[in-house]
Motif scaffolding. Sequence first.
Motif, PDB file in Angstrom:
ATOM      1  N   MET A   1      13.786  51.786 -13.290  1.00 22.63           N
ATOM      2  CA  MET A   1      14.583  51.269 -14.400  1.00 22.63           C
ATOM      3  C   MET A   1      14.197  52.025 -15.663  1.00 22.63           C
ATOM      4  N   ALA A   2      15.156  52.743 -16.235  1.00 20.24           N
ATOM      5  CA  ALA A   2      14.905  53.512 -17.450  1.00 20.24           C
ATOM      6  C   ALA A   2      14.872  52.594 -18.661  1.00 20.24           C
ATOM      7  N   SER A   3      14.019  52.904 -19.589  1.00 12.93           N
ATOM      8  CA  SER A   3      13.960  52.123 -20.823  1.00 12.93           C
ATOM      9  C   SER A   3      15.094  52.548 -21.752  1.00 12.93           C
ATOM     10  N   ALA A   4      15.434  51.701 -22.713  1.00 16.85           N
ATOM     11  CA  ALA A   4      16.548  51.954 -23.621  1.00 16.85           C
ATOM     12  C   ALA A   4      16.325  53.205 -24.465  1.00 16.85           C
ATOM     13  N   ASP A   5      15.085  53.565 -24.732  1.00 19.49           N
ATOM     14  CA  ASP A   5      14.804  54.722 -25.579  1.00 19.49           C
ATOM     15  C   ASP A   5      14.546  55.999 -24.776  1.00 19.49           C
TER      16      ASP A   5
ATOM     17  N   ARG B   1      26.573  55.200 -20.411  1.00 20.14           N
ATOM     18  CA  ARG B   1      26.975  54.564 -21.673  1.00 20.14           C
ATOM     19  C   ARG B   1      26.025  53.406 -21.947  1.00 20.14           C
ATOM     20  N   GLY B   2      25.017  53.635 -22.780  1.00 14.89           N
ATOM     21  CA  GLY B   2      24.012  52.609 -23.050  1.00 14.89           C
ATOM     22  C   GLY B   2      23.251  52.269 -21.779  1.00 14.89           C
ATOM     23  N   ALA B   3      23.259  51.002 -21.402  1.00 20.09           N
ATOM     24  CA  ALA B   3      22.566  50.561 -20.187  1.00 20.09           C
ATOM     25  C   ALA B   3      23.514  50.483 -18.995  1.00 20.09           C
ATOM     26  N   VAL B   4      24.698  51.092 -19.119  1.00 12.45           N
ATOM     27  CA  VAL B   4      25.683  51.050 -18.038  1.00 12.45           C
ATOM     28  C   VAL B   4      25.948  52.466 -17.557  1.00 12.45           C
ATOM     29  N   LEU B   5      25.894  52.636 -16.245  1.00  9.72           N
ATOM     30  CA  LEU B   5      26.156  53.916 -15.608  1.00  9.72           C
ATOM     31  C   LEU B   5      27.470  53.821 -14.854  1.00  9.72           C
TER      32      LEU B   5
ATOM     33  N   ASN C   1      37.398  57.365  -4.177  1.00 10.65           N
ATOM     34  CA  ASN C   1      38.429  56.937  -5.124  1.00 10.65           C
ATOM     35  C   ASN C   1      38.034  55.657  -5.871  1.00 10.65           C
ATOM     36  N   VAL C   2      36.747  55.368  -5.918  1.00 11.45           N
ATOM     37  CA  VAL C   2      36.236  54.168  -6.575  1.00 11.45           C
ATOM     38  C   VAL C   2      35.291  54.568  -7.709  1.00 11.45           C
ATOM     39  N   ILE C   3      35.376  53.846  -8.834  1.00 11.60           N
ATOM     40  CA  ILE C   3      34.394  54.003  -9.900  1.00 11.60           C
ATOM     41  C   ILE C   3      33.374  52.882  -9.739  1.00 11.60           C
ATOM     42  N   VAL C   4      32.121  53.251  -9.619  1.00 15.45           N
ATOM     43  CA  VAL C   4      31.034  52.278  -9.534  1.00 15.45           C
ATOM     44  C   VAL C   4      30.483  52.107 -10.940  1.00 15.45           C
ATOM     45  N   VAL C   5      30.404  50.864 -11.399  1.00 14.92           N
ATOM     46  CA  VAL C   5      29.850  50.536 -12.712  1.00 14.92           C
ATOM     47  C   VAL C   5      28.558  49.778 -12.457  1.00 14.92           C
ATOM     48  N   GLU C   6      27.439  50.372 -12.844  1.00 12.24           N
ATOM     49  CA  GLU C   6      26.149  49.733 -12.595  1.00 12.24           C
ATOM     50  C   GLU C   6      25.458  49.409 -13.903  1.00 12.24           C
TER      51      GLU C   6
ATOM     52  N   LEU D   1      22.276  48.949 -15.602  1.00 13.30           N
ATOM     53  CA  LEU D   1      20.919  49.402 -15.281  1.00 13.30           C
ATOM     54  C   LEU D   1      19.854  48.370 -15.615  1.00 13.30           C
ATOM     55  N   LYS D   2      20.192  47.384 -16.433  1.00  9.25           N
ATOM     56  CA  LYS D   2      19.224  46.331 -16.758  1.00  9.25           C
ATOM     57  C   LYS D   2      19.161  45.276 -15.660  1.00  9.25           C
ATOM     58  N   THR D   3      20.322  44.922 -15.090  1.00 13.43           N
ATOM     59  CA  THR D   3      20.373  43.850 -14.092  1.00 13.43           C
ATOM     60  C   THR D   3      20.541  44.367 -12.666  1.00 13.43           C
ATOM     61  N   SER D   4      20.866  45.652 -12.517  1.00 15.52           N
ATOM     62  CA  SER D   4      21.134  46.278 -11.217  1.00 15.52           C
ATOM     63  C   SER D   4      22.404  45.729 -10.559  1.00 15.52           C
ATOM     64  N   LYS D   5      23.258  45.055 -11.309  1.00 19.89           N
ATOM     65  CA  LYS D   5      24.516  44.561 -10.756  1.00 19.89           C
ATOM     66  C   LYS D   5      25.575  45.645 -10.855  1.00 19.89           C
ATOM     67  N   GLN D   6      26.482  45.633  -9.861  1.00 18.49           N
ATOM     68  CA  GLN D   6      27.553  46.620  -9.808  1.00 18.49           C
ATOM     69  C   GLN D   6      28.915  45.951  -9.817  1.00 18.49           C
ATOM     70  N   GLU D   7      29.881  46.676 -10.377  1.00 16.86           N
ATOM     71  CA  GLU D   7      31.291  46.345 -10.251  1.00 16.86           C
ATOM     72  C   GLU D   7      31.974  47.593  -9.737  1.00 16.86           C
ATOM     73  N   HIS D   8      33.112  47.414  -9.073  1.00 16.89           N
ATOM     74  CA  HIS D   8      33.856  48.546  -8.529  1.00 16.89           C
ATOM     75  C   HIS D   8      35.266  48.533  -9.097  1.00 16.89           C
TER      76      HIS D   8
END
Length: 122
Positions: free
Chosen positions: A21-25, A48-52, A58-63, A65-72
């Motif tokens: 888990m990368a830190s914010a800085d 983008r900030g804490a979101v990768l 053909n799917v965009i994975v949105v992760e 990085l603070k909570t490790s939760k994903q959306e597709h």
Amino acid sequence: SSGINAEYGNPKSTLSDKRYMASADSSGLELVTMLGNEKEGRANVVWRGAVLFYTLGNVIVVEDLKTSKQEHLIQHTETITSLAHTSDRIASCSGAHRLQPSQICIWNADTFQLLHTCTYHE
């Protein structure tokens, strides 16, 4: 535990136990490897900030990085080749294949809602 999933007889993966888990800085960090990311992808990673945001076919994975939760985010009919972003939008594009036209999708970068889709002839 023997490291074997008894239900399926497969070895248990320990990759999720080794997540970094990368830190914010830590903006000086460079992404070297991403599991599941296709090497054919071009500009298909947006941090983008804490979101990768990254693509997988053909799917965009949105992760988050603070909570490790994903959306597709699912809208493209062909492999996504590029992602771009502004302060409040994510743009994704895929190339034409057979009868499927090229697509550009515009997403809200905060809510992940699809805002607009256009094809190469629009």
